[in-house]
Each structure stands twice: as C-alpha cells, then as structure tokens.
Design a protein around this motif. Structure first.
Motif, PDB file in Angstrom:
ATOM      1  N   THR A 242       0.360  -0.904   0.171  1.00 33.08           N
ATOM      2  CA  THR A 242       0.048  -0.396   0.047  1.00 33.08           C
ATOM      3  C   THR A 242       0.503   0.673  -0.137  1.00 33.08           C
ATOM      4  O   THR A 242       0.755   2.159  -0.877  1.00 33.08           O
ATOM      5  N   ASP A 243       2.262   1.505   0.850  1.00 39.74           N
ATOM      6  CA  ASP A 243       2.696   2.219   0.938  1.00 39.74           C
ATOM      7  C   ASP A 243       3.527   2.929  -0.516  1.00 39.74           C
ATOM      8  O   ASP A 243       3.647   3.674  -0.856  1.00 39.74           O
ATOM      9  N   ALA A 244       3.806   1.586  -0.977  1.00 34.56           N
ATOM     10  CA  ALA A 244       4.323   1.606  -2.058  1.00 34.56           C
ATOM     11  C   ALA A 244       3.499   2.109  -3.246  1.00 34.56           C
ATOM     12  O   ALA A 244       3.691   3.270  -3.795  1.00 34.56           O
ATOM     13  N   PHE A 245       2.281   1.525  -3.144  1.00 40.25           N
ATOM     14  CA  PHE A 245       1.741   1.575  -4.149  1.00 40.25           C
ATOM     15  C   PHE A 245       1.271   3.911  -4.096  1.00 40.25           C
ATOM     16  O   PHE A 245       1.215   3.956  -5.474  1.00 40.25           O
ATOM     17  N   LYS A 246       1.130   3.869  -3.234  1.00 39.33           N
ATOM     18  CA  LYS A 246       0.697   6.097  -3.004  1.00 39.33           C
ATOM     19  C   LYS A 246       1.859   6.308  -3.040  1.00 39.33           C
ATOM     20  O   LYS A 246       1.601   7.356  -3.828  1.00 39.33           O
ATOM     21  N   ARG A 247       3.302   6.381  -2.861  1.00 36.36           N
ATOM     22  CA  ARG A 247       4.528   6.568  -3.413  1.00 36.36           C
ATOM     23  C   ARG A 247       4.563   6.882  -5.000  1.00 36.36           C
ATOM     24  O   ARG A 247       5.001   7.694  -5.131  1.00 36.36           O
ATOM     25  N   ALA A 248       4.985   5.591  -5.578  1.00 36.13           N
ATOM     26  CA  ALA A 248       4.672   5.558  -6.623  1.00 36.13           C
ATOM     27  C   ALA A 248       3.097   5.957  -6.983  1.00 36.13           C
ATOM     28  O   ALA A 248       3.805   6.843  -8.361  1.00 36.13           O
ATOM     29  N   TRP A 249       1.971   5.955  -7.201  1.00 37.92           N
ATOM     30  CA  TRP A 249       1.034   6.896  -7.809  1.00 37.92           C
ATOM     31  C   TRP A 249       1.880   8.180  -7.885  1.00 37.92           C
ATOM     32  O   TRP A 249       1.778   9.728  -8.968  1.00 37.92           O
ATOM     33  N   TYR A 250       2.156   9.404  -6.806  1.00 37.96           N
ATOM     34  CA  TYR A 250       2.256  10.223  -6.318  1.00 37.96           C
ATOM     35  C   TYR A 250       3.321  10.773  -7.605  1.00 37.96           C
ATOM     36  O   TYR A 250       2.974  11.605  -7.883  1.00 37.96           O
ATOM     37  N   LYS A 251       4.407  10.197  -7.281  1.00 36.97           N
ATOM     38  CA  LYS A 251       5.822   9.889  -8.845  1.00 36.97           C
ATOM     39  C   LYS A 251       4.876  10.101 -10.414  1.00 36.97           C
ATOM     40  O   LYS A 251       5.250  11.424 -10.764  1.00 36.97           O
ATOM     41  N   LEU A 252       4.023   9.056 -10.101  1.00 44.38           N
ATOM     42  CA  LEU A 252       3.645   8.928 -11.692  1.00 44.38           C
ATOM     43  C   LEU A 252       2.826  10.270 -12.140  1.00 44.38           C
ATOM     44  O   LEU A 252       2.454  10.568 -13.207  1.00 44.38           O
ATOM     45  N   CYS A 253       2.015  10.572 -11.311  1.00 37.60           N
ATOM     46  CA  CYS A 253       1.540  11.918 -11.404  1.00 37.60           C
ATOM     47  C   CYS A 253       1.399  13.576 -10.929  1.00 37.60           C
ATOM     48  O   CYS A 253       1.475  14.166 -11.712  1.00 37.60           O
ATOM     49  N   HIS A 254       3.124  13.234 -10.696  1.00 28.68           N
ATOM     50  CA  HIS A 254       3.849  15.012 -10.146  1.00 28.68           C
ATOM     51  C   HIS A 254       4.844  14.883 -11.004  1.00 28.68           C
ATOM     52  O   HIS A 254       5.834  15.830 -11.062  1.00 28.68           O
ATOM     53  N   ARG A 255       5.492  13.442 -11.769  1.00 24.70           N
ATOM     54  CA  ARG A 255       7.039  13.262 -12.479  1.00 24.70           C
ATOM     55  C   ARG A 255       7.008  14.586 -12.850  1.00 24.70           C
ATOM     56  O   ARG A 255       8.692  14.961 -13.150  1.00 24.70           O
ATOM     57  N   ASP A 256       6.200  15.409 -14.155  1.00 21.99           N
ATOM     58  CA  ASP A 256       6.062  16.844 -14.312  1.00 21.99           C
ATOM     59  C   ASP A 256       6.330  17.702 -14.315  1.00 21.99           C
ATOM     60  O   ASP A 256       5.779  18.963 -14.799  1.00 21.99           O
ATOM     61  N   MET A 257       6.194  17.796 -12.999  1.00 18.72           N
ATOM     62  CA  MET A 257       6.394  19.234 -11.938  1.00 18.72           C
ATOM     63  C   MET A 257       7.186  19.979 -11.836  1.00 18.72           C
ATOM     64  O   MET A 257       6.486  20.653 -11.070  1.00 18.72           O
ATOM     65  N   GLY A 258       8.017  19.535 -11.362  1.00 19.37           N
ATOM     66  CA  GLY A 258       8.896  19.967 -11.251  1.00 19.37           C
ATOM     67  C   GLY A 258       8.818  20.293  -9.682  1.00 19.37           C
ATOM     68  O   GLY A 258       8.284  19.516  -8.678  1.00 19.37           O
ATOM     69  N   PRO A 259      10.005  21.328  -8.833  1.00 17.52           N
ATOM     70  CA  PRO A 259      10.569  21.018  -7.530  1.00 17.52           C
ATOM     71  C   PRO A 259       9.312  21.338  -6.804  1.00 17.52           C
ATOM     72  O   PRO A 259       8.357  21.987  -7.790  1.00 17.52           O
ATOM     73  N   LYS A 260       8.706  20.913  -5.469  1.00 18.09           N
ATOM     74  CA  LYS A 260       7.791  21.410  -4.824  1.00 18.09           C
ATOM     75  C   LYS A 260       7.093  22.974  -4.619  1.00 18.09           C
ATOM     76  O   LYS A 260       6.426  23.528  -4.465  1.00 18.09           O
ATOM     77  N   SER A 261       7.824  24.261  -5.210  1.00 16.98           N
ATOM     78  CA  SER A 261       8.099  25.073  -4.828  1.00 16.98           C
ATOM     79  C   SER A 261       6.821  25.357  -5.801  1.00 16.98           C
ATOM     80  O   SER A 261       6.057  26.759  -5.836  1.00 16.98           O
ATOM     81  N   ARG A 262       7.063  24.729  -7.184  1.00 18.70           N
ATOM     82  CA  ARG A 262       5.790  25.213  -7.885  1.00 18.70           C
ATOM     83  C   ARG A 262       4.714  24.322  -7.424  1.00 18.70           C
ATOM     84  O   ARG A 262       3.379  24.720  -8.329  1.00 18.70           O
ATOM     85  N   HIS A 263       3.941  23.573  -6.835  1.00 17.02           N
ATOM     86  CA  HIS A 263       3.079  22.782  -6.437  1.00 17.02           C
ATOM     87  C   HIS A 263       2.412  23.660  -5.097  1.00 17.02           C
ATOM     88  O   HIS A 263       2.761  23.866  -4.393  1.00 17.02           O
ATOM     89  N   LEU A 264       1.160  23.338  -5.705  1.00 24.92           N
ATOM     90  CA  LEU A 264      -0.159  24.225  -4.875  1.00 24.92           C
ATOM     91  C   LEU A 264      -1.243  23.235  -3.748  1.00 24.92           C
ATOM     92  O   LEU A 264      -1.525  21.864  -4.446  1.00 24.92           O
ATOM     93  N   GLY A 265      -1.777  23.480  -3.075  1.00 23.75           N
ATOM     94  CA  GLY A 265      -2.869  23.018  -1.721  1.00 23.75           C
ATOM     95  C   GLY A 265      -2.486  22.725  -0.806  1.00 23.75           C
ATOM     96  O   GLY A 265      -0.657  22.380  -0.583  1.00 23.75           O
ATOM     97  N   PRO A 266      -2.961  21.849  -0.220  1.00 23.98           N
ATOM     98  CA  PRO A 266      -3.028  21.451   1.202  1.00 23.98           C
ATOM     99  C   PRO A 266      -2.033  20.409   1.303  1.00 23.98           C
ATOM    100  O   PRO A 266      -1.749  20.104   2.686  1.00 23.98           O
ATOM    101  N   TRP A 267      -2.434  19.304   0.477  1.00 20.27           N
ATOM    102  CA  TRP A 267      -1.591  18.033   0.401  1.00 20.27           C
ATOM    103  C   TRP A 267      -0.473  17.310   0.445  1.00 20.27           C
ATOM    104  O   TRP A 267      -0.280  16.260  -0.491  1.00 20.27           O
ATOM    105  N   ILE A 268       0.653  18.526  -0.268  1.00 17.04           N
ATOM    106  CA  ILE A 268       1.804  18.155  -0.749  1.00 17.04           C
ATOM    107  C   ILE A 268       2.796  17.861   0.427  1.00 17.04           C
ATOM    108  O   ILE A 268       2.239  17.905   2.092  1.00 17.04           O
ATOM    109  N   PRO A 269       3.383  16.650   0.070  1.00 21.40           N
ATOM    110  CA  PRO A 269       4.291  15.901   1.104  1.00 21.40           C
ATOM    111  C   PRO A 269       5.180  16.991   1.751  1.00 21.40           C
ATOM    112  O   PRO A 269       5.601  17.087   1.100  1.00 21.40           O
ATOM    113  N   ASN A 270       5.590  16.457   3.040  1.00 19.95           N
ATOM    114  CA  ASN A 270       6.421  17.035   4.188  1.00 19.95           C
ATOM    115  C   ASN A 270       7.552  16.169   4.209  1.00 19.95           C
ATOM    116  O   ASN A 270       8.492  16.838   3.717  1.00 19.95           O
TER     117      ASN A 270
END
Length: 789
Positions: free
Chosen positions: A430-458
């Motif tokens: 479960t943990d590996a899937f959640k992490r891989a899913w986040y990577k899959l969906c955000h691989r082209d988003m660049g550094p976290k400074s470009r990300h918006l919202g309250p659910w960005i990983p710490n």
C-alpha cells in the motif's frame, strides 16, 4: 483498470483521407523544422486562462487557493458513485475508469526529454485523445468530469482536475470515504488549448505498429527479437498509440519473460524503478476490469479525431449490441483480476501466486490467462474459483484473469521477489503504491515550490530535485557589485589561467540544463558543482573546476565580510555562478565600448549531493549542444538538436538565433573550440558572427564527414564552422533573422536582445518568484522585451 490496446480504432469502412495541397514540408522534407519554436500551446488559450510563465500564474495560484478542495473532493466522489446512463459504471463505481484516465494522462512522461505527462491536460487534445490505448476515456471525461469542471470553471484546470479525480477514485476504493486520508497531491497544472503537434511520439504511420526498436520490430505477431535491442530515444512506449507496453506481450506474442524486458525498459524510461513498477501495475490492476466483449475490428468506429462531425468529439462508437455496459469494447481483453474490483486489498497478489495460469482468448480475440484446471480443482472447484463478480449482472460470477504483463511480475527474476514481498506484506504494498502513484502523477511538475494546495508531502523526495529553504537574507546589490569587480579582476590578472569566456561557459552550463517540459535543471541549486554535472564532457570539466574553485573562494570571502559587518545575508554558490556569468558579459560589452548592467535577482539556494539524484540527472546531459558547438553524437544533422534544446529552454526562433550569435563571439564553445567563432576579437560582445556568417565572399566547403566546414577568405585566415553555424545562413527563416542583426544599425539591438535572452535563461527555474511577480518583465533590460523583430 486495464491498458487498452487491441482495436485499431478505425473501421474497415473508413474512407481514405482526401488529398491535401502540398506544403513546404511536402516539397522539401529535409528542411529544418522550426515549427516547435513558433508554437506555444499555452498561448493558444482564451484570455482569461492563466499562462504559467507570467504573473498570470499568480492568478491561477490565487484562484486555486480559494477553492474549497474538500467540497470539490466530495463532488468528485459523488460523481464517481452515481451511475450515468450515457456510460454505465462497472460495479456501480467509476473509480477504476477514473484511475485509468489519470494514469494515462500522466503516463506519457518520459525521462529523456521530459515531454509528456499530465501537466497541460493534453489528454483532451490530439493526438493523445485518440491513441488506441486511450479508448473510451472520452466518456469518463465528458460524462463524469465535465459537469464538475463546468461548475468550478477557472478555479481548477483540467490537468489538476484529472489528477485530483484519480486520487479521489483511489481514496474512495481504499475507504471508508468519510475517514480516508487524502493522498499526496500538488496542483499548479496549466491547461494547453492547442495540440503539441511537433512532439515526436514515433515515426510509425499506423496505430500499434512498432518501428521504434533498434534493428526493426513488428506489430501484432512480431517476434520478441525487437525487445532485446532497445527502444529508440526518446520514446518510452513500445508501440505507436500505447502508453506503456502491449499487455498481451511484445507485439502480441505472449512471451512472459520478454514482456518483463519490455516493462522494465519502458517504465525505466518513464522514471520508475522495479519496485515502483510492480507497485503501479499491481495497484492499478487491483481495480476494475478489462473490456473485450467482441472483436473491435468488426464493431468499433474511428477515434475522436477521426469520427464524424455529428459525434461531437466522441470516438470509438461501438455497434455491438448496446455498445456499452456489458457490451463495451476497449482493449479487446475481458475480465477482472480480483474478487473485489472496487476495493483496495491484496487480492491481486493472492490470485497471482495462488493459481497456475493457462493461455486463452477473450471474446474479442485477445490473448489472456485464466487459472488452469489443476489449480481450479486444487482450490475448491470451478464454483469456488469463479468468484469475480460481473460488472453489470449481480447473478453472474467469473474466473479471475491475468495479462501476460501480469505474469511477468511473478516469473521475472527481479520482479518476482518484489511481488512476493508485497504479497506477504500488504502494508508495504500500500505504501509503495501510494508513493509510486504520486510520482507517476507529479513527475513533470518540477520542484515542490511549483506545487499548490494543502496535500503536498512534507518529506523530502529526491526525484523532486529538492532545494534547502533559505534561512538568511539575500546578498545586497552593493555586494553583488563588489563580487563582480573581484571576479573580473581575478580573471584579468595576468597570472590567471581563466578567461571571461570560462565564466560564461560555466554559467551557461549551469542554467541551460533547464527543461520546460518537466521543470528540471537550471541554475538554482548550484548543482553544476556536484556530480554528475561537474564531470560532463560538454561542461569542459577542466575549465569548470577552476571556475568553481575561484567562485567558492569569492563566496566565502564575501559571506565572511558581510558577517563581519553584522549583515544577516549570504550569497549562495548558485547565485555566484550567475553573478560571474553576468560580470563576464558586462566585461565583454565594455570591451566593445558599451557600458551595461545585467539585471540580477538573488535568492537561489545550494543543493547538496545527497539531494541530487545522480541516476536521473544523467538524462539532462546534452549529447549535442549547438549553443556551445558541442557534438558528442553520430547525428548527421546536429542542427535538429539545436531546435530541440531551444524548445526545452522555451526560446523563440529569434531568441535562439541571437543567443547563439552572442555565445559564439564570446568564445563560449566547449573546450574553447574555435568552431563557429567568426570574429577577429573573441571575448568581445559584438554582432560579428552575423556579419561574417552572411559574408558572400566566404566560400564554404565540407569536411569528409560533412560535420565541419572550411570557410575560405581572401584575408588568408580561414574560418571553421559546424552545420549548426551554417544553418543560420542557409535556412531562409534563420537567415532573415540573422540579416536583421547584421545590419549597420543593429549593434545596439543585438546587444539588448542578447542580454534579455541571457537573463531569461538564467531565470527559467526561479519558481519561487512565479507567484509574486512577473519574472519575464522584471528581467528585461530597461523594461523592454526582446526583440526588435
């Protein structure tokens, strides 16, 4: 969730396309193609839609911050669990289909050039909306997501909505809904409103063909030879119109171990390691089912872009019975993997290892696998094993199915142990899937400074190219001036073995790694002093290491001086390398009789080696860089790579031309090569390159390999140039731009435009400024944009 591939997406009765009038490309197919530099798909937007590289990004950020994301999340959940008669949901839940939409939106990403991915919501547009692998995804977007997008309007982009809906779909199937923790999510995707027509997705002229493996390759029925020879760069998918691999096996051949090779290569090219690959495939196939009720070639019509006008943008019209629900035809494969297709559990691995599998065919004629007779008998007989519910008839039960690609996760010697570990440890899965899913969906988003919202990983994730927070004030303009003077005096010292060209080369090497496609690279982080960039041959390591040593010493000196003066400020190495490049160009302009000050915005921070993913950064290494006349390839047309690099740097055609002309006279080639340095005064910022490349008195003759050219001059001192240099004078469009800079009255225009483009490249990765100011405007010289053209 399934990966559809089987139907050809066009019916046998589809008329041949009409003959088109000849275009320039038809008459001269080898002509250098500059269209990608003319096309900014984000400029083709309605006026109220923000552009990410201007202050309008702040507008989207502001809009997004006003969203009640929890209300939006609930609206998505309601839509996922409410049946729509236009396209009935399997198991009364659209979650699996929504996961597939998000996956296929993000899954086109590829590491070689950072292109693809869900960052622009381009699955709405051609060609992606019509790839065979995306069959029937038009239904979930139109029938389920469009009412939500219509309600929230400009407060959320299609790109963000599709990925967020994929998250909500997974959350809803993990459940219970009221208490489930939101998955990691970062917003900030800006929609394109025009297709990316010039992105290279492969040279095949037919869906599902494979001409992309070295030494050839087949389509359906091909042998597995192609899988052992590698895919052409920069492609990721194994056949035209697929997101990843053919689920039946390579070219339709059900060779399990050969399929594993395909999976490993293509997922690696999309940024995934073996554990992430297993987690994603197993996690995706924990949900939903495949659809192959009948033969697609007999019943399925054209894709959206090829459909009749009255279909209103919908494709793959299915004439088999009702054409939907139990009669759906998507991949040609048919069935589900688990007994609970809308719940997260470990049923996928349970079935994968519990049974032995025998090859069979779906009603649509596709190769798939079901438990063999001995396994069925051993596990309680047909009634006990036939425990997969029907998607639309509660009275029916089915055997579980597997694809050839699923069996690869069991029998491949590397994937197998990972699958066994996940089988015995569901929490790790479960943990590996959640992490891989986040990577899959955000691989082209660049550094976290470009990300918006309250659910960005710490936590810090290395694949996001993390940067440390700045806990000090930035260097003041006074000390920037001090630094510039110190650096130039050190270089001009007669005992120094460095030149201003070395400083310019180092600054360019640092900043020009940036890719607008996935927002990786750039000067921020100062990674030019770290591995692997420090040792790249294109960066001229011998010269670069001397520059690094000089700048690190000057950095320490000025930081200590500010500390001694009780000034709470520091200058980072990342800022130092830009300051040094600016100082060198100002000196080159002074030598040409011009006094300029290049705009500079401090605030970059320095990454550590531990924050740098050496393996993934190797994909940013230029094999060819026409701006530095570096060619480490066997490509006979390096000028094509110049266009590609200019596009990754978000340059227009005039910006590319003026930048190259300036770098040539600044003597900024790798290894200080004199190829293309068409000036009698290297290191002086003049428009000499343009006047000399356009001199009709110079006669050019090629070398034996056709890569270099000798320019015979009446003065007796001949020039040497590359194809990249000569294309500026030979291509009609590039020559027109060069002529404007070679004119008698163009020296100051050239200087202004070169400086503006230089600053643009130095600032491309300053995402920390995007939300608060217009970087493009703030970095132009005297407030004027390039160019005079």
């Amino acid at each position: 969730m399934s990966c559809p591939y089987h139907n050809s997406s066009t019916s046998n009765n589809t008329p041949a396309p009409p003959i088109k009038p000849k275009t320039i490309r038809d008459w001269w197919p080898e002509q250098l193609d500059l269209r990608i530099l003319h096309q900014d798909v984000l400029l083709a937007r309605p006026s109220h839609v923000p552009h990410p590289s201007s202050s309008s990004y702040a507008s989207y950020s502001t809009n997004f911050s006003k969203l009640d994301l929890y209300a939006l999340r609930n609206d998505i959940y309601k839509a996922l669990t409410t049946n729509n008669p236009h396209w009935p949901a399997d198991y009364n839940h659209y979650g699996p289909l929504m996961v597939r939409l998000a996956w296929h939106s993000a899954g086109t990403y590829r590491t070689f050039d950072g292109r693809g991915g869900g960052n622009t919501g381009n699955i709405r547009l051609a060609p992606l909306n019509s790839w065979p692998d995306n069959a029937n995804l038009d239904k979930i977007r139109r029938y389920i997501l469009w009412p939500i997008k219509q309600k929230y309007g400009q407060f959320i982009s299609w790109g963000d909505l599709i990925i967020l809906a994929g998250n909500v779909a997974i959350e809803s199937m993990i459940g219970p809904w009221k208490s489930v923790e939101p998955l990691w999510f970062g917003g900030g995707r800006i929609d394109a409103f025009a297709p990316e027509e010039d992105v290279y997705w492969g040279n095949e002229g037919e869906w599902l063909k494979d001409d992309r493996h070295h030494h050839g390759g087949g389509g359906k029925g091909a042998t597995t030879t192609a899988t052992t020879t590698g895919l052409d760069k920069p492609l990721g998918a194994v056949q035209m119109g697929l997101i990843y691999v053919n689920p039946e096996g390579p070219g339709g051949d059900p060779d399990i171990l050969a399929s594993a090779k395909d999976i490993r290569e293509t997922f690696y090219r999309m940024g995934m390691n073996d554990e992430e690959t297993v987690a994603l495939i197993a996690g995706g196939h924990t949900f939903g089912k495949a659809h192959g009720a009948a033969d697609a070639d007999k019943y399925v019509g054209p894709e959206p872009e090829g459909a009749d006008i009255n279909e209103m943008g919908m494709g793959w019209k299915n004439t088999f019975n009702s054409g939907k629900g139990k009669d759906t035809i998507t991949s040609g494969l048919e069935g589900a993997w688990t007994a609970k297709p809308t719940q997260w559990d470990n049923g996928y691995f349970h079935n994968l290892f519990k049974f032995e599998w025998e090859k069979t065919k779906s009603p649509g004629g596709a190769i798939q696998w079901v438990p063999d007779a001995e396994s069925i008998a051993k596990n309680g007989g047909d009634y006990a094993v036939r425990n997969v519910p029907d998607a639309h008839d509660a009275s029916l039960k089915h055997l579980p199915i597997m694809f050839t690609t699923d069996l690869a996760l069991r029998y491949d010697p590397l994937y197998g142990p990972i699958s066994e570990r996940f089988h015995s440890n569901p929490e790790a899965f479960t943990d590996a899937f959640k992490r891989a899913w986040y990577k899959l969906c955000h691989r082209d988003m660049g550094p976290k400074s470009r990300h918006l919202g309250p659910w960005i990983p710490n936590e810090e994730l290395i694949w996001l190219d993390p940067l440390p927070d700045r806990d000090y004030n930035t260097v003041t303009s006074y000390y920037v001036k001090v630094l510039k003077g110190n650096i130039i005096r050190a270089v001009n010292n007669e005992r120094s073995d460095l030149t201003i060209s070395d400083l310019i080369k180092a600054a360019w090497a640092s900043a020009s790694t940036y890719r607008k496609t996935d927002h990786r690279g750039g000067a921020n982080g100062g990674r030019i002093r770290l591995l692997p960039q420090r040792n790249w041959s294109v960066n001229d390591p011998q010269s670069l290491n001397k520059v690094i040593a000089l700048l690190e010493k000057r950095q320490q000196d000025v930081n200590q001086r500010m500390k001694d003066n009780n000034i709470n400020a520091q200058v980072s190495f990342a800022d130092m390398i830009v300051i040094a490049g600016n100082a060198a160009i100002e000196e080159a302009a002074r030598r040409a009789g011009k006094v300029i000050t290049i705009p500079f915005v401090p605030g970059r921070t320095d990454a550590t080696q531990a924050q740098t993913d050496v393996d993934s950064f190797k994909f940013l290494e230029p094999v060819i860089d026409g701006f530095r006349n570096y060619d480490g390839s066997d490509d006979l047309r390096p000028e094509k790579a110049l266009i590609d690099r200019a596009h990754l740097l978000s340059l227009t055609t005039p910006e590319m031309v003026v930048l190259m002309g300036g770098l040539r006279v600044l003597n900024a080639n790798t290894d200080s090569s004199q190829i293309g340095v068409l000036t009698e005064q290297p290191g002086v910022l003049t428009n000499d390159f343009f006047t000399n490349i356009l001199d009709d008195n110079v006669k050019w003759s090629p070398s034996a390999d056709g890569k270099l050219f000798r320019g015979t001059r009446s003065t007796g001192r001949d020039w040497t140039a590359s194809r990249v240099d000569l294309v500026i004078g030979s291509n009609s469009q590039l020559r027109a731009i060069a002529e404007s800079y070679a004119s008698a009255d163009s020296a100051e225009y050239f200087l202004r435009d070169f400086i503006n483009v230089w600053v643009k490249v130095m600032m491309l990765d300053r995402f920390d400024l995007l939300r608060g100011e217009d970087v493009d405007e703030s970095t132009t010289v005297l407030g004027r944009r390039p160019s005079k053209l």
